[in-house]
Design a protein around this motif. Sequence first.
Motif, mmCIF file in Angstrom:
data_model
loop_
_atom_site.group_PDB
_atom_site.id
_atom_site.type_symbol
_atom_site.label_atom_id
_atom_site.label_comp_id
_atom_site.label_asym_id
_atom_site.label_seq_id
_atom_site.Cartn_x
_atom_site.Cartn_y
_atom_site.Cartn_z
ATOM 1 N N THR A 36 0.569 -1.053 0.076
ATOM 2 C CA THR A 36 -0.251 -0.281 0.454
ATOM 3 C C THR A 36 0.536 1.103 0.252
ATOM 4 N N PRO A 37 1.686 1.458 -1.257
ATOM 5 C CA PRO A 37 2.786 2.561 -1.217
ATOM 6 C C PRO A 37 1.676 3.880 -1.091
ATOM 7 N N ASP A 38 2.505 4.934 -0.149
ATOM 8 C CA ASP A 38 2.642 6.319 0.336
ATOM 9 C C ASP A 38 1.801 7.352 -0.950
ATOM 10 N N PRO A 39 0.802 7.667 -0.690
ATOM 11 C CA PRO A 39 0.516 9.033 -2.322
ATOM 12 C C PRO A 39 1.617 9.815 -2.672
ATOM 13 N N GLU A 40 2.627 10.090 -1.442
ATOM 14 C CA GLU A 40 4.076 10.882 -1.073
ATOM 15 C C GLU A 40 5.350 10.243 -2.158
ATOM 16 N N VAL A 41 5.282 8.923 -1.918
ATOM 17 C CA VAL A 41 6.018 8.160 -2.691
ATOM 18 C C VAL A 41 5.131 7.701 -4.045
ATOM 19 N N ILE A 42 3.866 7.621 -4.358
ATOM 20 C CA ILE A 42 3.483 7.614 -5.884
ATOM 21 C C ILE A 42 4.075 8.652 -6.322
ATOM 22 N N ARG A 43 3.569 10.361 -5.910
ATOM 23 C CA ARG A 43 3.694 11.653 -6.898
ATOM 24 C C ARG A 43 5.622 11.562 -6.818
ATOM 25 N N GLU A 44 6.082 10.554 -5.670
ATOM 26 C CA GLU A 44 7.794 10.951 -6.345
ATOM 27 C C GLU A 44 7.901 9.704 -7.625
#
Length: 506
Positions: free
Chosen positions: A486-494
């Motif tokens: 469940t990746p963090d949304p911040e990680v996905i944006r990065e």
Amino acid sequence: MSDQQPLPPFDPLTAPPEIGGVVPPVPGSPPAVPAGEGGGGGPRWLLLGFAVLLWGVVAGGAVLGWLALREEAPAYPDAWDDRVVAIAAFVEDERGLDFEHPVYVDFLPEDEFREKVTTSKEELTDDDRKEIEQATSLLRALGLVEGDLDLFEEQNQLSGDATLAFYDPDTKRVTVRGTELTPSVESTLAHELTHALQDQHFDLETVSEEAGEDRTLVYRALVEGDAMNVQQAFNQSELTRTERQEVERKDQEAGDRAYSDREPALVAFMAAPYAIGPTFVSLVEADGGRRALDRLYREGLPHEVALLDPTRLEDEPREVELPSVPDGAEMIDDGEFGAFGWFVVLAARLDAQAALAAIDGWGGDSYVSYDDGGRVCVEARYRGTNRKVTEAMEGLLDEWAASMPSGAASVGSSGDVVELRSCDPGGDSTAEPNDVVEALQYPVGRLVTARQLLDQYGGQFDLDQVWCVSKRMFDELTIEQLNSTTPDPEVIREVQNLTLSCLRGG
């Protein structure tokens, strides 16, 4: 003709690289080694870059009884053993090459096979024992092990328990552990017969000799990665799901037996060609086709740095003058550490992510090892691709030296070269190293991620673009973040941002 439909255009904002579970497992007990190409299932896996200095005795065939494997002149049967005909046909079809002739396949009972790949201490000469002691001292000087270590027994255990079969380019025979044709043996035969096919078309001994010590790891990664890819295709195509599960279970059991309580650095050297090789080979094929792979055998191997960065296939190291040996000291060996060697040494004491980032700037190196009044030392020089990289390496080596027992290591610099000197702290040292097997997740993971991107968006990205994305993912994110379900949304944006930057040439 393919029925595959064209891939949709890639949109990094809606289809970034997957980041949940992208890193392949490289557990503390890797699967059992399916092959021992090159003269028995013995210890040649240790001859990786700088590790040549650790096992010079092995190169002469003195430690694990390889001479017994050299007694028979090459001979070939008139026809394949009925048990392997179908497997040989599959190997030909999958690899795109035809066998020039059959080879003998010897099925040995467990005790006979183990005798082939191990030896007893009573067979060691005084010179053998001295070289093993020096190798142990060098491992401690490099921070890879601590305290007392029975290196001979470690090696014997690994060779005896981890090797499932081997192809010997001298005798031109395959030797298999076991007498029953189980799914595990069939899978292993697909691997070993690939080595026989490689030998018939490319002459493995010549490829190995031309590779030399500095490219031994590349040679091993090439031949083992090539064979593992054929073996994997065989497993997927010719074995049932239940049989594949049986193969995986038995491989893991063999790996657990071989690697349990073994030194992680030794396991890492053994695992490296098998962990890195398959994806490296597939990236070469994806970028240049089967002919590009065959050219590596015929026209020369790239330098070791290409295994950690496939965009550097054409790179050659910068010359670095050998360090001098102190007056009165006895020279043990000299040569090149290599990029992978530096990674293992750094990762044994420092953060693996930082170690890999430093090695990405590897431009060349040299080392000498010597015995100075009974104390074994190693001196090495590292040159980065530019001065900034070299300065960053100097900072890391300062941290590395500080992690060693007091007085064991020191760091300096001269021009555009950083210098490391480290001596054996002795058998009483307690500077326990990191688990460098786990550290392999970083170099292996980014290779696999690049390959997945090429598979998913083939034709739309080139190797440089997908490597940029993969490298930056592993530079900027941790293994835990990359493997999160469940990746963090911040990680996905990065990931989205770095992907866009790479596609735009950033």
